[in-house]
Write a protein that holds these residues in place. Structure first.
Motif, PDB file in Angstrom:
ATOM      1  N   VAL A 162      -6.679  -2.264  -7.164  1.00  0.00           N
ATOM      2  CA  VAL A 162      -5.270  -2.195  -6.600  1.00  0.00           C
ATOM      3  C   VAL A 162      -5.054  -2.589  -5.355  1.00  0.00           C
ATOM      4  N   TYR A 163      -5.993  -2.151  -4.436  1.00  0.00           N
ATOM      5  CA  TYR A 163      -5.681  -2.143  -2.840  1.00  0.00           C
ATOM      6  C   TYR A 163      -6.625  -3.152  -2.190  1.00  0.00           C
ATOM      7  N   GLN A 195       0.769  -1.216   0.048  1.00  0.00           N
ATOM      8  CA  GLN A 195      -0.027  -0.114   0.167  1.00  0.00           C
ATOM      9  C   GLN A 195       0.948   1.305  -0.002  1.00  0.00           C
ATOM     10  N   LEU A 196       1.929   1.298   0.691  1.00  0.00           N
ATOM     11  CA  LEU A 196       2.787   2.394   0.799  1.00  0.00           C
ATOM     12  C   LEU A 196       3.598   2.830  -0.626  1.00  0.00           C
ATOM     13  N   MET A 248      -8.715   1.666  -9.130  1.00  0.00           N
ATOM     14  CA  MET A 248      -9.173   0.567 -10.140  1.00  0.00           C
ATOM     15  C   MET A 248      -8.143   0.505 -11.551  1.00  0.00           C
ATOM     16  N   VAL A 249      -7.605  -0.526 -11.920  1.00  0.00           N
ATOM     17  CA  VAL A 249      -6.683  -0.417 -12.855  1.00  0.00           C
ATOM     18  C   VAL A 249      -7.438  -1.372 -13.980  1.00  0.00           C
ATOM     19  N   ASP A 250      -7.852  -0.799 -15.308  1.00  0.00           N
ATOM     20  CA  ASP A 250      -8.345  -1.503 -16.204  1.00  0.00           C
ATOM     21  C   ASP A 250      -7.210  -2.663 -16.881  1.00  0.00           C
ATOM     22  N   LEU A 251      -7.714  -3.942 -16.715  1.00  0.00           N
ATOM     23  CA  LEU A 251      -6.727  -4.831 -17.443  1.00  0.00           C
ATOM     24  C   LEU A 251      -7.138  -5.400 -18.763  1.00  0.00           C
TER      25      LEU A 251
END
Length: 358
Positions: free
Chosen positions: A276-277, A149-150, A178-181
Motif C-alpha cells: 500500500v505505501y 499516506q495521510l 500489504m493488501v492481497d489482490l
C-alpha cells in the motif's frame, strides 16, 4: 537549382551521419547486459521469460512518458499520481468487495476518471511554471504521496469507515502494509497464454501492450499530436499559429496520467499483491530510466525508444544480482547495482544530452 538540391541533399546526409546524433546509452546497456549475462550464468529461456513478464508489467507505464516529453515538458515524474489513482481505486474496490473481471473493469473505469481530474490539475500547475516542469513534477509526486499516506494511514478507520476490516490494522485505523489482490491476480495475464518450449508467452497481454504502443504512435499523427509536437518544439511559434499551448499541455498531462493509472492497474494485477505505501515509489524513476535506456532524450522520445528501453533496462535488472553474486561473492552487490543503473541512466542521459535540455 540542381546545385542547390545537391547541396541540400549533402547537408541532410551529413546531419544523418553525424556521430553527435547517435545516442550511446542503448549501446552501453547492451554491453553491460552482455557482460552481466556472461557472469550470471543464467539460462537464456529464464531471462526471456522474465523480460516478457516485465515488458507486460511495466510497458504501459513507460509509454505514459512520451506525450509530456513531446510537448516539451521533459520527463513527467508525476506519473506517480497516475499510479496512486490506480492504487486508491483498487483499495476501495477490495474494501467494497468488487471482485472478478467485472470488479477489475469497474476499478479501471474509476481509476481513469480520477486520473483525468488529477492530470488536469497537474497540467494547470505546470502551465504556471513553464521551463521548470521536471522539478515541479518531482515535487508534485512527493506532495501526492504525502496526501495519499495521510489518507490511508490516518484517515481510513477514522473519517473513512471501512467495510472490509481485513485490510485494516489491528488498532482499527489505517490500511495494512500489504493488501492481497487475489481477486485480481493475473486476471488478465491468464486470458490467453501459450508455451513455446520453456518460454511462456501471455499472448493477450502482449497484444494489450502492443496496442498501447500503436495507439501512442497513432496519436502523434493526429491533429492533437501535431499540436503537441509543435508546442514542444517552439511555444512561441505554436502561439503564432493559433494553438492554445496551455490547453495542449494540459491534454498531454491528462493523457499521460490516464495511461500511467492503467499501467499501474496492469502492474498490480500481475504482481497480485499491493504494498500500500511503497508500490508506487520508483515507478517514475524506473520508467524514465527504461525510456532513456532505449535512446530517448528529455526532448525527444518515440515508441521505439520505449520498447527497446524496456528490454535493455530490465534485462540488465534481471541478470545483475546473480552476476554480482558470482563476481563478488555477494548478491547484495547486484541489488545495489540495480539502483545504480536506474539513477545512473538518468544522469548519463542528462549529461550526454546537456545541449538539448533547453
Amino acid at each position: 537549382m540542381n546545385k542547390n538540391i545537391i547541396t541540400k541533399h549533402y547537408t541532410n546526409n551529413k546531419e544523418i551521419l553525424n556521430l553527435e546524433n547517435i545516442n550511446p546509452v542503448p549501446f552501453i546497456f547492451l554491453l553491460l547486459f552482455t557482460v552481466g549475462m556472461f557472469f550470471s550464468e543464467m539460462s537464456l529461456s529464464f531471462v526471456i521469460n522474465e523480460v516478457i513478464t516485465r515488458f507486460i508489467r511495466d510497458g504501459i507505464l513507460v509509454l505514459s512518458l512520451l506525450l509530456p516529453i513531446t510537448a516539451g515538458m521533459g520527463l513527467n515524474f508525476a506519473i506517480t499520481v497516475g499510479a496512486l489513482s490506480a492504487q486508491i481505486v483498487l483499495i476501495l474496490a477490495i474494501d467494497l468487495n468488487f471482485y472478478g473481471i467485472t470488479g477489475f473493469i469497474i476499478a479501471c473505469f474509476f481509476a481513469v476518471v480520477l486520473s483525468v481530474i488529477l492530470g488536469y490539475a497537474i497540467g494547470y500547475i505546470l502551465n504556471k511554471v513553464k521551463g521548470k516542469e521536471m522539478i515541479t513534477t518531482i515535487i508534485i509526486g512527493f506532495l501526492a504521496n504525502g496526501v495519499y499516506q495521510l489518507i490511508f494511514l490516518a484517515g481510513y478507520g477514522t473519517f473513512i469507515k471501512p467495510r472490509n476490516t481485513e485490510i485494516i490494522l489491528s488498532r482499527g485505523v489505517g490500511v495494512r502494509n500489504m493488501v492481497d489482490l487475489a481477486p485480481y491476480r493475473n486476471i488478465l495475464d491468464n486470458i490467453w497464454k501459450i508455451n513455446v518450449g520453456d518460454i511462456i508467452i501471455p499472448v493477450f497481454m502482449l497484444i494489450v501492450v502492443l496496442s498501447f504502443c500503436i495507439i501512442s504512435a497513432y496519436l502523434m499523427n493526429t491533429r492533437l499530436g501535431q499540436k503537441i509536437r509543435v508546442t514542444g518544439e517552439d511555444m512561441q511559434k505554436a502561439e503564432s499559429l493559433g494553438i492554445n499551448i496551455n490547453s495542449v499541455r494540459i491534454n498531454a498531462m491528462i493523457i499521460s496520467t490516464v495511461i500511467a493509472s492503467i499501467g499501474q492497474m496492469i502492474y498490480l494485477q500481475n504482481i497480485g499483491m499491493l504494498n500500500v505505501y511503497t508500490a508506487h515509489l520508483n515507478s517514475d524513476i524506473f520508467s524514465g530510466a527504461a525510456l532513456l535506456a532505449g535512446g530517448a532524450t528529455i526532448r525527444k522520445a518515440k515508441v521505439r525508444h520505449a520498447v527497446l528501453g524496456i528490454f535493455l533496462f530490465h534485462s540488465l535488472f534481471i541478470v545483475s544480482p546473480q552476476a554480482g553474486q558470482n563476481i563478488f561473492g555477494n548478491a547484495a552487490m547486484g541489488e545495489y547495482f540495480r539502483s545504480f543503473v536506474a539513477y545512473g541512466t538518468l544522469v548519463i542521459a542528462l549529461i550526454l544530452n546537456k545541449n538539448k535540455l533547453y
